[in-house]
Design an enzyme around this catalytic site. Structure first.
Site, PDB file in Angstrom:
ATOM      1  N   THR A  86       0.849  -1.198   0.000  1.00 39.81           N
ATOM      2  CA  THR A  86       0.000   0.000   0.000  1.00 39.81           C
ATOM      3  C   THR A  86       0.883   1.246   0.000  1.00 39.81           C
ATOM      4  OG1 THR A  86      -1.719  -1.136   1.206  1.00 39.81           O
ATOM      5  CG2 THR A  86      -1.591   1.230   1.573  1.00 39.81           C
TER       6      THR A  86
ATOM      7  N   ILE B 126     -13.304  -4.751   1.932  1.00 40.83           N
ATOM      8  CA  ILE B 126     -12.765  -3.387   2.016  1.00 40.83           C
ATOM      9  C   ILE B 126     -11.826  -3.346   3.218  1.00 40.83           C
ATOM     10  CG2 ILE B 126     -13.375  -0.974   2.477  1.00 40.83           C
ATOM     11  CD1 ILE B 126     -16.025  -1.536   0.945  1.00 40.83           C
ATOM     12  N   GLY B 127     -10.653  -2.766   3.027  1.00 43.03           N
ATOM     13  CA  GLY B 127      -9.658  -2.733   4.107  1.00 43.03           C
ATOM     14  C   GLY B 127      -9.738  -1.444   4.911  1.00 43.03           C
ATOM     15  N   ASP B 128      -8.680  -1.175   5.635  1.00 42.68           N
ATOM     16  CA  ASP B 128      -8.630   0.003   6.510  1.00 42.68           C
ATOM     17  C   ASP B 128      -8.342   1.304   5.757  1.00 42.68           C
ATOM     18  OD1 ASP B 128      -6.041  -1.164   5.980  1.00 42.68           O
ATOM     19  OD2 ASP B 128      -5.188   0.259   7.405  1.00 42.68           O
TER      20      ASP B 128
ATOM     21  N   THR C 258      -0.431   1.080   7.121  1.00 41.29           N
ATOM     22  CA  THR C 258      -0.239  -0.015   6.178  1.00 41.29           C
ATOM     23  C   THR C 258      -0.047  -1.313   6.945  1.00 41.29           C
ATOM     24  OG1 THR C 258       1.200  -0.970   4.495  1.00 41.29           O
ATOM     25  CG2 THR C 258       2.222   0.640   5.966  1.00 41.29           C
TER      26      THR C 258
ATOM     27  N   GLY D 224      -5.181  -4.979   7.207  1.00 38.10           N
ATOM     28  CA  GLY D 224      -6.265  -4.006   7.349  1.00 38.10           C
ATOM     29  C   GLY D 224      -7.285  -4.322   8.422  1.00 38.10           C
TER      30      GLY D 224
HETATM   31  N1  ASP Z   1      -3.856  -2.115   4.803  1.00 35.41           N
HETATM   32  C1  ASP Z   1      -4.097  -2.574   3.471  1.00 35.41           C
HETATM   33  C2  ASP Z   1      -5.372  -3.360   3.449  1.00 35.41           C
HETATM   34  O1  ASP Z   1      -5.605  -4.121   4.365  1.00 35.41           O
HETATM   35  C3  ASP Z   1      -3.007  -3.439   2.939  1.00 35.41           C
HETATM   36  C4  ASP Z   1      -1.602  -2.944   3.140  1.00 35.41           C
HETATM   37  O2  ASP Z   1      -1.369  -1.945   3.780  1.00 35.41           O
HETATM   38  O3  ASP Z   1      -0.700  -3.580   2.618  1.00 35.41           O
HETATM   39  O4  ASP Z   1      -6.097  -3.268   2.500  1.00 35.41           O
END
Ligand code: ASP
Length: 328
Positions: A197, A226-228, A248, A251
């Site tokens: 990310t 859907i992530g964070d 990152t 999530g």
């Molecule tokens: N946090 C991001 C998600 O969970 C992934 C990442 O940061 O690599 O979508």
């Protein structure tokens, strides 16, 4: 003659200050020459055995991204513009999991999330699950600036994109052999989900904070997940009273712990410093390996804690700091 000179000086001063005010209409403040920018290109399992050519390629991209943001801030540009343009650069670079180069879902498709937030007045915009947008962070900014909403998802977000003149890309635009290999390896359980990310947080010369995050999410995620990153307060947050944050990592963990908002809340309600608040969330509330974050406060202090083996990151400040790193 003396009166004439005074009149010219007064006009020049008026023009100078009105230009400053125009740059920051919402919250006119005097321009200092102090800024800080922090960027990340994802936290995760990053082997120290990385071949030198790959390592150099990542470091070089991080430097380029950092330079884009630094140049904007050093010329008196806003933190929001710097955040958007830095993330646009990452979204074009297939090495990073955002825009072109986004990871694959378990169905072999790409679904991207992004959010941007303006610390002046908490205005924010986000998109989730977009499948045809080359620059999700720019669409998130348009949601913030042109709609009364905070988060648009899936076809609704893309319909809005079309209505504001953004070109929709075919899914093949986001394909990269490296991410496909990751999906195959993940599905064979050879590798854990890789991150990558991207994010950027800035303090500009007007004292305003902004944060942005853009991602393809996690390899092999279920379609619809859907992530964070696009969730305000979880993966992205900015508040001029405290700090700007982009997270990152895994999530779901960041959502459960409302990480970004909690960093700000610990500062505002408990008086913690930026470093104490960021360390509390990454090292005490989350578990080892969950991820990391980048943060900057209103004084320009910054923090980049992470509990994974590495996090692609960089920092530049008006006092001359300019550095990029992968491991501790
Ligand atoms: N946090 C991001 C998600 O969970 C992934 C990442 O940061 O690599 O979508």
């Amino acid at each position: 003659m003396k009166n004439f000179t005074i009149a010219i000086l007064l006009t020049a001063a008026y023009l100078f200050f009105s230009m400053e005010v125009n740059a920051q209409e919402k919250n006119p403040v005097v321009r200092s020459n102090k800024y800080t920018i922090v960027i990340h290109g994802g936290a995760g399992t990053i082997s120290r055995e990385l071949p030198d050519s790959i390592k150099q390629a990542y470091l070089s991209s991080l430097k380029k991204a950092l330079q884009i943001g630094k140049d904007i801030l050093a010329k008196g540009g806003t933190s929001l513009d710097a955040v958007e343009k830095v993330i646009n650069y990452f979204e074009n670079d297939p090495k990073f999991n955002a825009g072109k180069g986004a990871v694959y879902t378990s169905a072999g498709t790409h679904e991207m999330d992004a959010a941007i937030m303006d610390g002046r007045d908490l205005s924010c915009g986000a998109v989730a699950g977009v499948e045809h947008i080359a620059h999700p962070i720019s669409l998130a900014r348009l949601v913030m600036e042109k709609t009364p909403h905070v988060l648009l998802a899936y076809q609704g977000a893309e319909k809005f994109a079309k209505s504001v003149g953004i070109k929709l890309e075919p899914q093949s635009y986001f394909d990269t052999p490296e991410r496909l290999k990751q999906l195959k390896e993940y599905q064979k359980k050879l590798k854990e989900g890789k991150h990558g990310t991207v994010g950027c947080v800035c303090l500009d010369e007007y004292g305003n904070l902004a944060a942005g995050t853009s991602t393809g999410g996690m390899t092999n995620k279920l379609p619809g997940r859907i992530g964070d990153s696009p969730l305000i307060g979880d993966g992205t947050y900015a508040n001029n009273k405290t700090c700007a944050i982009s997270c990152t990592g895994w999530g779901e963990k960041f959502i459960k712990h409302t990480v970004a908002f909690n960093v700000s809340a610990l500062m505002e309600y408990k008086g913690l410093t930026l470093k104490q608040a960021a360390d509390e969330m990454i090292y005490k509330q989350l578990q080892p390996g969950d991820g990391g974050l980048i943060a900057v406060d209103r004084k320009g202090n910054y923090a980049t804690p992470f509990s994974t083996s590495g996090m692609f990151r960089g920092v530049a400040t008006s006092s001359g700091t300019f550095k990029v790193a992968i491991w501790k």
